[in-house]
Each structure stands twice: as structure tokens, then as C-alpha cells.
Write an enzyme that holds these catalytic residues in place. Structure first.
Site, PDB file in Angstrom:
ATOM      1  N   CYS A   1      19.257  43.046  34.305  1.00 19.58           N
ATOM      2  CA  CYS A   1      18.277  43.270  32.993  1.00 19.58           C
ATOM      3  C   CYS A   1      18.085  44.659  32.262  1.00 19.58           C
ATOM      4  CB  CYS A   1      16.991  42.604  33.258  1.00 19.58           C
ATOM      5  SG  CYS A   1      16.118  43.365  34.560  1.00 19.58           S
ATOM      6  N   ASN A   7      14.814  39.311  24.937  1.00 19.09           N
ATOM      7  CA  ASN A   7      15.287  39.211  26.228  1.00 19.09           C
ATOM      8  C   ASN A   7      16.602  39.057  26.439  1.00 19.09           C
ATOM      9  OD1 ASN A   7      14.842  38.560  29.005  1.00 19.09           O
ATOM     10  ND2 ASN A   7      13.320  36.779  28.548  1.00 19.09           N
ATOM     11  N   HIS A  12      11.197  43.275  35.205  1.00 23.04           N
ATOM     12  CA  HIS A  12      12.308  42.680  34.247  1.00 23.04           C
ATOM     13  C   HIS A  12      12.441  44.009  33.096  1.00 23.04           C
ATOM     14  CE1 HIS A  12      14.855  39.873  32.475  1.00 23.04           C
ATOM     15  NE2 HIS A  12      13.847  39.457  31.356  1.00 23.04           N
TER      16      HIS A  12
END
Length: 361
Positions: free
Chosen positions: A152, A308, A288
Site C-alpha cells: 500500500c 484506496n 495502511h
């Protein structure tokens, strides 16, 4: 014309995503109905599961269905849905998709190393636009998917670099997360996580980052392929950190460019987020990396537009609107704790070595 087309395509993705998997209340009233629903969900999401695993997975699915159903009955500003994570426990989900333990990597790497300057400090809050959406400005590529690799941090980094490159050069170029996973390994750890600020400095010292086409994403830790560096490069001149625990400072930065941020995405509400302004359960255990690509308000609730990297079927076409301006200085889900952005001074990049830059618009 290109911007109008981009807005139309973005709206189409949101509409198609919203019309995804759904269920009728009657399907969850009996064991038989739930079993049929589970099989329908597996078919819809093409989820491979062995017969030996079915009972265990069905038990998890049942639990998650009831969480989604009960949450949606409450009068909240956001909704949940049965997405592709619906037969994963919260621990399985966190281990597979929120594997970048920011606190762990921060302890290993020590204090932040970015410039102590904050170039947007002079901005007058009262004069900032009431809303900003870098997607509508053509500074954001299509949603990507990290898979079960804890990369990520690379996707967050790349989103911010793609954004500032578009702002400075007027060209939107999809860049390579895999190059960072494979090559930025001195301090970052590929699929085992990393820090965006370290990745920004790698890109600067490396002389740039290549394109997605030149070095496509594989979702595994690979050996750095130096030959793929011979394609088109996008350069940056460093990075700056947003003053921590300061949503006003973050607002100033996001008003000017997409910003890399770290959040705590390890809750069931986050796992199954579908739409609306997220005010759900989350802490400040940053795990994240994502990108803040705008802000706005909806029905009196202010929010951040967060990009995202779990594919377009999650959330609002791959995005989540996270509540903005809460009482805690860290921000909802810790969004104001570890924000940084790349600096790009030039309006050009090195001359392409193999063909022209592919403009994503």
C-alpha cells in the site's frame, strides 16, 4: 472535452460499483437462505474456495452478513456492503490487506527525514476552496489493486507522484508501484510494508520512476530489474511532511496536490465500507497507506476524499470519504498523523528513451 469525459467515466464507475452485489432481507432469515446467498456471493466475486473450507468460510460469511445488515439499519452517514472480503475474519483481512505496520517501520527508520519546511503554511484557510477533487482535475489515474501484497505504501507514493506530475506537466502518466516494491528495498520492505517518505526519497535519488507499462505490477516481491528503468521517467525533487496532527495543515496541502497519508483501516466497518461519509470505528494504529485526493462536505458532514488500492469494487469506486475536522487532533482513523507529499519544481521530465509518454487522458 477530456475533463468532461473523465468526469463521465468516473461517474459511470461509481454507478456500476453501486449496482454490485446485493441481497434481500428474506435471504438472511434462514440457514438455507444464508447458504444460498453465500454461494451466490462466491459466484459473483469469483471467489475460489475448496469444499473442505466451505463450512468454515460460511460461518465467517454469516457473521459478516449480520454485521453489515445490522450496521445498515442504524441511522449513520455511511453504508456497508458485502464485498469481496465477506468471508474473511477481521484478522485475516488485516493481515492480508493492511499489512503495512507504519508504527513498526517508523521505529525502525527513526524520525521523519523530510524537509522541515511546509510550503503551504502561508495559505489562508478562509480563502481555500470549499471543496477540491483532484479526480475531476484529471490528476488521478484509474483505481489500482495491490492484491494480497502489503505494498500500500507504494500505491500511496505513486498516487501522489502521479498527481504532482500532472499538475506540473499537464500529463497524467500511470507509474510503477512494482519498481518501488522490487527496487526500494534498502529501508522499505516490499510486500511487508514501508513508508511513503522513504519511497519519495528513493525516487529522487534514483533519478525518477518509470511507468506502469514499462514495469507492470505483479503483487509479489521480485528482483529489481534495472533494464526496465530505461523507459520513460517521471522525476521529483524531494518531499515535505505535513505538520502532524493538524487537519488544517493537511487541508492546505490537499488543496494544492494529492497527498500520501497513513490510516488505521483495520476495522470491520472499514472492511465493508460502501458509500457515504465514514464516521465508523477506527483507531490510530496506522496500518495502511492511501492518498488524500480531495475534500468536501455532504449533508453537513465534512470529509476527505481518500483513494484506496483495493480495486474499484471496494467503497465508492475504490474511494472512501473519511470524516474531516473531528475533535481528536490525529483525525479520523489517524489521517493527520503521517502525511507527506512530493515536490516537483520542473514542468518537464527527462526525454523519453523509448517512445513518448502515454497520456492516460
Amino acid at each position: 472535452m477530456k475533463k468532461l469525459l473523465l468526469i463521465f467515466l468516473f461517474s459511470l464507475v461509481i454507478l456500476q460499483t453501486a449496482c454490485g452485489f446485493d441481497y434481500d432481507d428474506k435471504e438472511i432469515e434462514s440457514e438455507e437462505g444464508l447458504s444460498t446467498l453465500y454461494d451466490r456471493w462466491r459466484s459473483h466475486h469469483s471467489v475460489p474456495r475448496s469444499l473442505n473450507e466451505r463450512e468454515k468460510r460460511f460461518n465467517v460469511f454469516r457473521h459478516n452478513v449480520m454485521h453489515v445488515h445490522n450496521t445498515n439499519k442504524k441511522n449513520r452517514s455511511y453504508k456497508l456492503k458485502l464485498n469481496k472480503f465477506a468471508d474473511l475474519t477481521i484478522n485475516e483481512f488485516k493481515n492480508a490487506y493492511t499489512g503495512s505496520n507504519i508504527k513498526h517501520h517508523r521505529m525502525l527508520q527513526g524520525p521523519k527525514r523530510g524537509s522541515k519546511q511546509f510550503m503551504y503554511d502561508h495559505e489562508n484557510l478562509s480563502k481555500l476552496p470549499s471543496s477540491v477533487d483532484w479526480r475531476k482535475k484529471g490528476a488521478v489515474t484509474e483505481i489500482k489493486n495491490q492484491g494480497k501484497c502489503g505494498s500500500c505504501w507504494a500505491f500511496s507514493t505513486v498516487a501522489a507522484v502521479e498527481g504532482i506530475n500532472k499538475i506540473k506537466t499537464n500529463k497524467l502518466v500511470s507509474l510503477s508501484e512494482q519498481e518501488l516494491v522490487d527496487c526500494d528495498t534498502k529501508q522499505n520492505e516490499g510486500c511487508n510494508g514501508g513508508l511513503m517518505e522513504i519511497a519519495f526519497e528513493f525516487i529522487k535519488k534514483n533519478g525518477g520512476i518509470t511507468t506502469e507499462d514499462s514495469y507492470p505490477y505483479e503483487g509479489i516481491d521480485g528482483k529489481c530489474d534495472a533494464s526496465k528503468d530505461n523507459g520513460v521517467l517521471v522525476t521529483i525533487d524531494g518531499h515535505e511532511d505535513v505538520p502532524e496532527n493538524d487537519e488544517n495543515a493537511l487541508l492546505k496541502a490537499v488543496a494544492n496536490q494529492p497527498v500520501s497519508v497513513a490510516i488505521d483501516a483495520g476495522s470491520s466497518d472499514f472492511q465493508f465500507y460502501s458509500e457515504g461519509v465514514f464516521t465508523g470505528s477506527c483507531g490510530t494504529e496506522l496500518n495502511h497507506g492511501v492518498a488524500a485526493v480531495g475534500y468536501g462536505s455532504e449533508r453537513g458532514k465534512k470529509y476527505w476524499i481518500v483513494r484506496n488500492s483495493w480495486g474499484a469494487e471496494w467503497g465508492e469506486g475504490g474511494y472512501i470519504k473519511i470524516e474531516r475536522e473531528i475533535d481528536e487532533p490525529e483525525g479520523r482513523c489517524g489521517i493527520a498523523m503521517e502525511a507527506s507529499y512530493p515536490i516537483k519544481l520542473s514542468s518537464s521530465n527527462p526525454t523519453p528513451k523509448d517512445g513518448d509518454v502515454k497520456d492516460e487522458l
